[in-house]
Enzyme design. Structure first.
Site, PDB file in Angstrom:
ATOM      1  N   GLY A  83       0.845  -1.191   0.000  1.00 58.84           N
ATOM      2  CA  GLY A  83       0.000   0.000   0.000  1.00 58.84           C
ATOM      3  C   GLY A  83       0.873   1.231   0.000  1.00 58.84           C
ATOM      4  O   GLY A  83       2.091   1.149   0.190  1.00 58.84           O
TER       5      GLY A  83
ATOM      6  N   SER B 142      -1.668   4.332   4.121  1.00 62.97           N
ATOM      7  CA  SER B 142      -2.797   3.671   3.451  1.00 62.97           C
ATOM      8  C   SER B 142      -3.614   2.798   4.395  1.00 62.97           C
ATOM      9  O   SER B 142      -4.721   2.387   4.064  1.00 62.97           O
ATOM     10  CB  SER B 142      -2.279   2.802   2.302  1.00 62.97           C
ATOM     11  OG  SER B 142      -1.448   1.768   2.812  1.00 62.97           O
TER      12      SER B 142
ATOM     13  N   LYS C 260      -2.039  -0.035   5.636  1.00 65.05           N
ATOM     14  CA  LYS C 260      -1.465  -1.377   5.450  1.00 65.05           C
ATOM     15  C   LYS C 260      -0.919  -1.962   6.751  1.00 65.05           C
ATOM     16  O   LYS C 260      -1.094  -3.145   7.013  1.00 65.05           O
ATOM     17  CB  LYS C 260      -0.399  -1.377   4.352  1.00 65.05           C
ATOM     18  CG  LYS C 260       0.807  -0.522   4.644  1.00 65.05           C
ATOM     19  CD  LYS C 260       1.691  -0.354   3.416  1.00 65.05           C
ATOM     20  CE  LYS C 260       2.816   0.614   3.710  1.00 65.05           C
ATOM     21  NZ  LYS C 260       2.374   1.971   4.056  1.00 65.05           N
ATOM     22  N   SER C 261      -0.270  -1.144   7.574  1.00 64.26           N
ATOM     23  CA  SER C 261       0.259  -1.660   8.839  1.00 64.26           C
ATOM     24  C   SER C 261      -0.867  -2.032   9.793  1.00 64.26           C
ATOM     25  O   SER C 261      -0.824  -3.091  10.428  1.00 64.26           O
ATOM     26  CB  SER C 261       1.195  -0.639   9.494  1.00 64.26           C
ATOM     27  OG  SER C 261       2.371  -0.491   8.728  1.00 64.26           O
TER      28      SER C 261
ATOM     29  N   GLY D 165      12.914  -0.221  10.315  1.00 65.66           N
ATOM     30  CA  GLY D 165      13.213   1.212  10.261  1.00 65.66           C
ATOM     31  C   GLY D 165      14.274   1.624  11.260  1.00 65.66           C
ATOM     32  O   GLY D 165      14.469   0.992  12.300  1.00 65.66           O
TER      33      GLY D 165
ATOM     34  N   HIS E  92       3.678   3.522  16.104  1.00 63.28           N
ATOM     35  CA  HIS E  92       3.430   2.119  15.750  1.00 63.28           C
ATOM     36  C   HIS E  92       3.481   1.233  16.994  1.00 63.28           C
ATOM     37  O   HIS E  92       2.634   0.358  17.173  1.00 63.28           O
ATOM     38  CB  HIS E  92       4.456   1.635  14.716  1.00 63.28           C
ATOM     39  CG  HIS E  92       4.101   1.974  13.310  1.00 63.28           C
ATOM     40  ND1 HIS E  92       3.674   1.031  12.410  1.00 63.28           N
ATOM     41  CD2 HIS E  92       4.107   3.146  12.643  1.00 63.28           C
ATOM     42  CE1 HIS E  92       3.429   1.612  11.251  1.00 63.28           C
ATOM     43  NE2 HIS E  92       3.688   2.896  11.369  1.00 63.28           N
ATOM     44  N   ARG E  93       4.469   1.467  17.846  1.00 67.71           N
ATOM     45  CA  ARG E  93       4.625   0.649  19.057  1.00 67.71           C
ATOM     46  C   ARG E  93       3.416   0.825  19.983  1.00 67.71           C
ATOM     47  O   ARG E  93       2.876  -0.155  20.507  1.00 67.71           O
ATOM     48  CB  ARG E  93       5.917   1.031  19.779  1.00 67.71           C
ATOM     49  CG  ARG E  93       6.224   0.131  20.967  1.00 67.71           C
ATOM     50  CD  ARG E  93       7.567   0.450  21.588  1.00 67.71           C
ATOM     51  NE  ARG E  93       8.638   0.006  20.698  1.00 67.71           N
ATOM     52  CZ  ARG E  93       9.656   0.769  20.316  1.00 67.71           C
ATOM     53  NH1 ARG E  93       9.753   2.005  20.721  1.00 67.71           N
ATOM     54  NH2 ARG E  93      10.585   0.281  19.524  1.00 67.71           N
ATOM     55  N   THR E  94       2.963   2.057  20.151  1.00 68.48           N
ATOM     56  CA  THR E  94       1.802   2.331  21.006  1.00 68.48           C
ATOM     57  C   THR E  94       0.545   1.700  20.430  1.00 68.48           C
ATOM     58  O   THR E  94      -0.255   1.105  21.157  1.00 68.48           O
ATOM     59  CB  THR E  94       1.612   3.853  21.171  1.00 68.48           C
ATOM     60  OG1 THR E  94       2.792   4.394  21.767  1.00 68.48           O
ATOM     61  CG2 THR E  94       0.407   4.170  22.033  1.00 68.48           C
TER      62      THR E  94
END
EC number: 2.7.1.156
Length: 174
Positions: free
Chosen positions: A13, A17, A19-20, A40, A54-56
């Protein structure tokens, strides 16, 4: 959401988008022990904020592994049939390999050779960067080309492939 395939899953994506988030939901619904491989690097404050976000969002229940270069090595170390591993993302891995001047053909071949051996369920996330205009500089064109080639070979070996836009997943394979 369908059950997770035994073979690899590729989720493509654009930026932001969904996607994650889609991939995380797919993994969480699997019932397997969840692992997250972050490719990353926190180059600056903005990237650190993205990583923290992302982690949260993932919350508890995930084991996180940070590995910017040796993707096959980390996958081998955590390989177990009771695990599902979310790799986020292949395009950042490509970026890291390029910056370290690694042999892209050899790195991609090692990943593809590992896929049939994997006992854990694997979910790869990647940015589709080939839908826009031709980049004006050589490095950007090489990046786009490497990412496109990697997507094709991982998609070929994957049991399922999704494309996510506006938070909506479109199943392309499987």
């Amino acid at each position: 959401m369908s059950s997770l395939s035994a073979g690899p899953v590729l989720v493509l994506g654009g930026a932001r988008s969904g996607k994650s988030s889609f991939s995380e939901r797919l993994v969480e619904a699997s019932g397997f022990t969840m692992h997250y491989v972050a490719t990353g690097r926190a180059w600056d404050d903005e990237m650190r904020e993205r990583i923290d976000h992302h982690r949260t969002r993932r919350g508890e229940g995930w084991t996180t592994h940070e590995e910017p270069l040796d993707l096959v090595g980390i996958l081998r170390r955590i390989d177990d049939p009771s695990h599902v591993v979310l790799i986020d993302c292949l395009t950042l891995w490509v970026t890291n390999l390029m910056l370290e001047e690694r042999d892209m053909t050899a790195e991609f071949a090692a990943l593809v050779a590992y896929l049939p051996e994997a006992r854990a369920r694997l979910v790869f996330v990647s940015n589709e960067v080939g839908l826009g205009i031709v980049p004006e500089n050589r490095m950007a064109r090489e990046f786009r080309d490497h990412a496109g080639r990697l997507h094709q070979i991982v998609a070929e070996k994957s049991a399922e492939v999704y494309f996510v836009a506006a938070g909506l997943p479109l199943k392309m394979k499987g």
